[in-house]
Design a protein around this motif. Structure first.
Motif, PDB file in Angstrom:
ATOM      1  N   GLU A  92       0.824  -1.210   0.000  1.00 24.06           N
ATOM      2  CA  GLU A  92       0.000   0.000   0.000  1.00 24.06           C
ATOM      3  C   GLU A  92       0.860   1.265   0.000  1.00 24.06           C
ATOM      4  OE1 GLU A  92      -2.383  -0.464   3.429  1.00 24.06           O
ATOM      5  OE2 GLU A  92      -3.819  -1.771   2.437  1.00 24.06           O
ATOM      6  N   LEU A  93       1.966   1.240   0.724  1.00 26.89           N
ATOM      7  CA  LEU A  93       2.827   2.418   0.784  1.00 26.89           C
ATOM      8  C   LEU A  93       3.506   2.699  -0.550  1.00 26.89           C
ATOM      9  CD1 LEU A  93       4.395   2.035   4.321  1.00 26.89           C
ATOM     10  CD2 LEU A  93       2.843   3.827   3.552  1.00 26.89           C
ATOM     11  N   ARG A  94       3.708   1.655  -1.353  1.00 27.23           N
ATOM     12  CA  ARG A  94       4.288   1.878  -2.669  1.00 27.23           C
ATOM     13  C   ARG A  94       3.324   2.611  -3.595  1.00 27.23           C
ATOM     14  NH1 ARG A  94       5.176  -3.608  -3.770  1.00 27.23           N
ATOM     15  NH2 ARG A  94       6.003  -4.241  -1.787  1.00 27.23           N
ATOM     16  N   HIS A  95       2.036   2.477  -3.327  1.00 23.49           N
ATOM     17  CA  HIS A  95       1.024   3.087  -4.188  1.00 23.49           C
ATOM     18  C   HIS A  95       0.499   4.417  -3.663  1.00 23.49           C
ATOM     19  CE1 HIS A  95       1.179  -0.477  -6.538  1.00 23.49           C
ATOM     20  NE2 HIS A  95       0.638  -1.242  -5.622  1.00 23.49           N
ATOM     21  N   GLY A  96       0.852   4.795  -2.469  1.00 21.10           N
ATOM     22  CA  GLY A  96       0.364   6.054  -1.922  1.00 21.10           C
ATOM     23  C   GLY A  96       0.665   6.143  -0.442  1.00 21.10           C
ATOM     24  N   THR A  97       0.249   7.227   0.164  1.00 24.22           N
ATOM     25  CA  THR A  97       0.548   7.445   1.572  1.00 24.22           C
ATOM     26  C   THR A  97      -0.709   7.447   2.428  1.00 24.22           C
ATOM     27  OG1 THR A  97       0.464   9.820   1.229  1.00 24.22           O
ATOM     28  CG2 THR A  97       2.624   8.771   1.085  1.00 24.22           C
ATOM     29  N   THR A  98      -1.730   6.774   1.980  1.00 25.22           N
ATOM     30  CA  THR A  98      -2.941   6.716   2.779  1.00 25.22           C
ATOM     31  C   THR A  98      -2.699   5.862   4.020  1.00 25.22           C
ATOM     32  OG1 THR A  98      -3.742   4.781   1.591  1.00 25.22           O
ATOM     33  CG2 THR A  98      -4.417   6.936   0.746  1.00 25.22           C
ATOM     34  N   GLY A  99      -3.532   6.054   4.997  1.00 24.29           N
ATOM     35  CA  GLY A  99      -3.420   5.276   6.219  1.00 24.29           C
ATOM     36  C   GLY A  99      -3.758   3.823   5.970  1.00 24.29           C
ATOM     37  N   PRO A 100      -3.310   2.951   6.851  1.00 20.49           N
ATOM     38  CA  PRO A 100      -3.596   1.532   6.655  1.00 20.49           C
ATOM     39  C   PRO A 100      -5.079   1.249   6.865  1.00 20.49           C
ATOM     40  CG  PRO A 100      -2.561   1.881   8.780  1.00 20.49           C
ATOM     41  CD  PRO A 100      -2.537   3.197   8.054  1.00 20.49           C
ATOM     42  N   PRO A 101      -5.602   0.249   6.181  1.00 24.40           N
ATOM     43  CA  PRO A 101      -6.996  -0.130   6.413  1.00 24.40           C
ATOM     44  C   PRO A 101      -7.179  -0.598   7.860  1.00 24.40           C
ATOM     45  CG  PRO A 101      -6.148  -1.204   4.450  1.00 24.40           C
ATOM     46  CD  PRO A 101      -4.991  -0.541   5.120  1.00 24.40           C
ATOM     47  N   ALA A 102      -8.357  -0.392   8.376  1.00 25.59           N
ATOM     48  CA  ALA A 102      -8.626  -0.755   9.765  1.00 25.59           C
ATOM     49  C   ALA A 102      -8.427  -2.249  10.009  1.00 25.59           C
ATOM     50  CB  ALA A 102     -10.036  -0.335  10.141  1.00 25.59           C
ATOM     51  N   VAL A 103      -8.760  -3.068   9.030  1.00 22.85           N
ATOM     52  CA  VAL A 103      -8.633  -4.509   9.227  1.00 22.85           C
ATOM     53  C   VAL A 103      -7.166  -4.912   9.402  1.00 22.85           C
ATOM     54  CG1 VAL A 103      -8.564  -5.152   6.777  1.00 22.85           C
ATOM     55  CG2 VAL A 103      -9.466  -6.749   8.452  1.00 22.85           C
ATOM     56  N   VAL A 104      -6.259  -4.265   8.694  1.00 17.83           N
ATOM     57  CA  VAL A 104      -4.832  -4.577   8.836  1.00 17.83           C
ATOM     58  C   VAL A 104      -4.368  -4.248  10.247  1.00 17.83           C
ATOM     59  CG1 VAL A 104      -2.504  -3.949   8.057  1.00 17.83           C
ATOM     60  CG2 VAL A 104      -4.315  -4.313   6.389  1.00 17.83           C
ATOM     61  N   MET A 105      -4.790  -3.100  10.749  1.00 17.48           N
ATOM     62  CA  MET A 105      -4.372  -2.712  12.093  1.00 17.48           C
ATOM     63  C   MET A 105      -5.021  -3.593  13.160  1.00 17.48           C
ATOM     64  SD  MET A 105      -2.118  -0.691  11.271  1.00 17.48           S
ATOM     65  CE  MET A 105      -1.574  -0.362  12.911  1.00 17.48           C
ATOM     66  N   ARG A 106      -6.245  -4.018  12.932  1.00 17.91           N
ATOM     67  CA  ARG A 106      -6.894  -4.919  13.896  1.00 17.91           C
ATOM     68  C   ARG A 106      -6.194  -6.275  13.939  1.00 17.91           C
ATOM     69  NH1 ARG A 106     -12.244  -3.145  11.612  1.00 17.91           N
ATOM     70  NH2 ARG A 106     -12.768  -1.338  12.859  1.00 17.91           N
ATOM     71  N   VAL A 107      -5.873  -6.798  12.781  1.00 21.17           N
ATOM     72  CA  VAL A 107      -5.173  -8.090  12.726  1.00 21.17           C
ATOM     73  C   VAL A 107      -3.795  -7.964  13.366  1.00 21.17           C
ATOM     74  CG1 VAL A 107      -4.122  -9.778  11.159  1.00 21.17           C
ATOM     75  CG2 VAL A 107      -6.442  -8.967  10.745  1.00 21.17           C
ATOM     76  N   ALA A 108      -3.085  -6.884  13.083  1.00 22.97           N
ATOM     77  CA  ALA A 108      -1.763  -6.688  13.670  1.00 22.97           C
ATOM     78  C   ALA A 108      -1.850  -6.575  15.190  1.00 22.97           C
ATOM     79  CB  ALA A 108      -1.106  -5.437  13.082  1.00 22.97           C
ATOM     80  N   THR A 109      -2.825  -5.841  15.683  1.00 26.46           N
ATOM     81  CA  THR A 109      -2.979  -5.688  17.138  1.00 26.46           C
ATOM     82  C   THR A 109      -3.327  -7.015  17.796  1.00 26.46           C
ATOM     83  OG1 THR A 109      -3.703  -3.408  16.826  1.00 26.46           O
ATOM     84  CG2 THR A 109      -4.243  -4.447  18.921  1.00 26.46           C
ATOM     85  N   ALA A 110      -4.252  -7.756  17.216  1.00 28.45           N
ATOM     86  CA  ALA A 110      -4.617  -9.061  17.766  1.00 28.45           C
ATOM     87  C   ALA A 110      -3.430 -10.020  17.727  1.00 28.45           C
ATOM     88  CB  ALA A 110      -5.795  -9.642  16.995  1.00 28.45           C
TER      89      ALA A 110
END
Length: 122
Positions: free
Chosen positions: A87-105
C-alpha cells in the motif's frame, strides 16, 4: 477569517518524502524481531520435550500450543507488513482498519504466548 479547504479541495498533494520507506522498514524490523521471539518460544518447547527440566506432559502440551500461537501470530504480522508495504508503494494513505486490527490481535496473541512460555518454562 478564512476557512481551511476540505481535504482534497484546493490543497497541493502531500509530499510523502521518505516516510513510506521508513514505515516499510519499521514493519520489516518488527517482523524480524518477532521471528527471534518465535525461536525462543520454540526453544523452550523443544527443551521441555527433551525433558530438560521438571515439566510434565501437560506443560509440554501447553508450550506446544504457545509455539503454534506464536507461529500463527508472526505469520499474520508478516502478512500485514507485506500488505502495508504494498500500500505504501502506491500512496501514503493510512492503513486499512482490518490490517491494524489483525496486527494488534497478533501482537496480543504473541505477547500472551511469550508470557505463558516464560511463566511455564521456569
Amino acid at each position: 477569517m478564512t476557512v481551511p479547504p476540505a481535504p482534497g479541495e484546493g490543497r497541493p498533494a502531500r509530499d510523502p518524502g521518505l516516510q513510506p520507506e521508513r514505515t516499510s522498514l519499521a514493519w520489516r524490523r518488527t517482523v524480524l524481531s518477532l521471528l527471534v521471539l518465535d525461536l525462543l518460544v520454540f526453544r523452550a518447547w523443544l527443551l521441555a520435550i527433551e525433558g530438560r527440566g521438571a515439566h510434565g506432559p501437560g506443560i509440554v502440551a501447553v508450550l506446544g500450543v504457545c509455539a503454534a500461537a506464536a507461529v500463527l501470530a508472526t505469520a499474520a504480522l508478516a502478512t500485514c507488513a507485506r500488505v502495508r508495504a504494498r500500500e505504501l508503494r502506491h500512496g501514503t494513505t493510512g492503513p486499512p482498519a482490518v490490517v491494524m486490527r489483525v496486527a494488534t490481535a497478533s501482537f496480543a496473541l504473541l505477547g500472551l504466548a511469550t508470557i505463558a512460555v516464560v511463566v511455564l518454562g521456569r
